[in-house]
Design a protein around this motif. Structure first.
Motif, short mmCIF file in Angstrom:
data_model
loop_
_atom_site.label_atom_id
_atom_site.label_comp_id
_atom_site.label_asym_id
_atom_site.label_seq_id
_atom_site.Cartn_x
_atom_site.Cartn_y
_atom_site.Cartn_z
N HIS A 1 0.97 4.52 -2.80
CA HIS A 1 1.20 5.45 -2.59
C HIS A 1 1.85 6.14 -3.47
O HIS A 1 2.00 6.79 -3.83
CB HIS A 1 1.41 5.85 -1.39
CG HIS A 1 1.23 7.36 -1.12
ND1 HIS A 1 1.90 8.08 -0.93
CD2 HIS A 1 -0.32 8.51 -1.23
CE1 HIS A 1 1.88 9.35 -0.40
NE2 HIS A 1 0.16 9.11 -0.54
N LEU B 1 -8.06 5.47 -0.52
CA LEU B 1 -8.20 4.57 0.19
C LEU B 1 -9.46 3.46 1.00
O LEU B 1 -9.81 4.56 1.45
CB LEU B 1 -6.71 3.71 1.71
CG LEU B 1 -5.81 4.27 1.10
CD1 LEU B 1 -5.46 4.64 2.37
CD2 LEU B 1 -4.51 3.32 0.50
N LEU C 1 1.19 -1.36 0.31
CA LEU C 1 -0.05 -0.47 -0.62
C LEU C 1 0.77 0.95 -0.33
O LEU C 1 0.41 2.19 -0.60
CB LEU C 1 -1.30 -0.37 1.24
CG LEU C 1 -1.69 -1.37 1.38
CD1 LEU C 1 -2.48 -1.14 2.67
CD2 LEU C 1 -3.16 -0.81 0.03
N THR D 1 -6.73 -2.34 7.63
CA THR D 1 -7.21 -2.76 7.46
C THR D 1 -6.70 -3.91 8.92
O THR D 1 -6.38 -5.04 8.82
CB THR D 1 -5.12 -3.23 6.72
OG1 THR D 1 -4.37 -2.96 7.87
CG2 THR D 1 -4.80 -2.70 5.74
N ILE E 1 -3.91 3.14 6.87
CA ILE E 1 -3.32 1.34 6.79
C ILE E 1 -3.29 0.64 7.81
O ILE E 1 -4.56 -0.62 7.73
CB ILE E 1 -1.60 1.92 6.20
CG1 ILE E 1 -2.11 2.33 4.78
CG2 ILE E 1 -2.02 -0.23 6.41
CD1 ILE E 1 -0.28 2.15 4.21
N ALA F 1 -6.92 0.12 -3.34
CA ALA F 1 -6.09 1.62 -3.14
C ALA F 1 -6.32 1.50 -4.65
O ALA F 1 -6.70 0.72 -5.37
CB ALA F 1 -4.97 1.27 -2.27
#
Length: 311
Positions: free
Chosen positions: A150, A158, A146, A187, A183, A196
């Motif tokens: 980015h 996201l 992730l 997650t 994140i 994403a």
């Protein structure tokens, strides 16, 4: 005909904009009998799927809009169609619902949308089957991937895979502000996969809901335009709904997906399109019927009931 709507509590409906209400009104106008029940009303008894179902009479009063007869336990095969209009979250209870409805289908019930098709088309992940129309996308629970996504695209969205109405959606710009915390939160420290996507600047023109009914594309869409500093266009997040004719790109996407999804048992689908990109394929309880009709005069509910009658 007899149509049974599997929906959330009727008392929660906002009749001035609710799509299920519009479906019921149109079906009743044509003389069809309307019934309603919830997931909690269903049961598997002796190998047969039944539900405590109430016949609904519409009053025409938007504040006190229905009368419900006493519920009766009936087999779902008793109806010409069972219309699934239960909102997400698409959790394990929703999965169990599709299992029961699939059993009912095997016993002869007609279910719209087909339960196995609902189960097979996660509203976020289904876009991967039509990658020619998507912006760069990553699905993973791995923080390193992730972060790399980015770093490559600089400005990203996201979001969880099981949300609705814009819940849990974050934009992270080039400075990466709060990327790590977002994140970790989405997650659950690497437990849950998330999506994403590269940010699409055309969101300022609206997150367009393009409707597919019976394998055909509705000629108008609803552009849900973010307000103020909000990045989400969802009506539930305060977006402004503006109906407009679909663009050539919208039609290209819609006409490509419509016959495929209809063949799979999805009578009603709501595509989300931002700019030129497909971002979601909504199959549980797509909305926006009333907003489109109120602003353009196009009778979306009529098109839906036409398709339902043909089924």
């Amino acid at each position: 005909m007899k149509f049974a709507f599997l929906a959330d509590p009727l008392d929660h409906f906002k009749t001035y904009k609710d799509t299920t209400y519009a479906m019921m009104v149109e079906a009743a106008r044509r003389g069809h009998a309307i019934y309603a029940f919830q997931q909690k009303d269903m049961a598997l008894e002796g190998g047969t799927v039944t539900a405590n179902v109430s016949r609904i009479t519409l009053t025409g009063d938007p504040d006190d809009w229905y009368r419900a007869d006493a519920p009766e336990a009936v087999q779902l095969t008793a109806f010409d169609a069972v219309v699934v209009r239960k909102d997400p979250p698409f959790n394990m209870e929703y999965i169990y619902l599709t299992y029961l409805l699939e059993l009912a289908e095997r016993q002869g019930a007609r279910v719209v949308n087909r339960p196995q098709a609902i189960r097979s088309h996660n509203e976020k992940l289904a876009i991967a089957q039509f990658s020619q129309f998507t912006s760069p996308t990553l699905v993973t629970s791995d923080a390193a991937r992730l972060r790399a996504f980015h770093a490559q695209h600089k400005d990203v969205i996201l979001k969880p895979l099981d949300g609705m109405g814009g819940t849990g959606i974050f934009r992270v710009r080039e400075d990466g502000m709060n990327l790590g915390a977002i994140i970790e939160t989405l997650t659950a420290n690497g437990v849950h996969s998330i999506m994403a996507q590269r940010f699409i600047p055309d969101i300022v023109k609206g997150d367009k809901r393009v409707l597919l009914i019976g394998g055909q594309v509705v000629p108008f869409c609803l552009a849900r335009i973010p307000q103020g500093t909000e990045v989400r266009g969802n009506l539930a997040a305060g977006g402004l709904g503006v109906a407009q004719p679909i663009s050539e790109r919208d039609r290209e996407i819609g006409e490509t997906l419509a016959p495929v999804l209809f063949e799979r048992g999805l009578l009603l689908v709501g595509l989300d399109v931002i700019g030129n990109y497909l971002t979601e394929v909504n199959v549980t309880s797509p909305t926006c019927f009333q907003e489109i009709k109120q602003q353009t005069g196009f009778d979306v509910a009529g098109m839906f009931v036409d398709a339902l009658e043909k089924q």
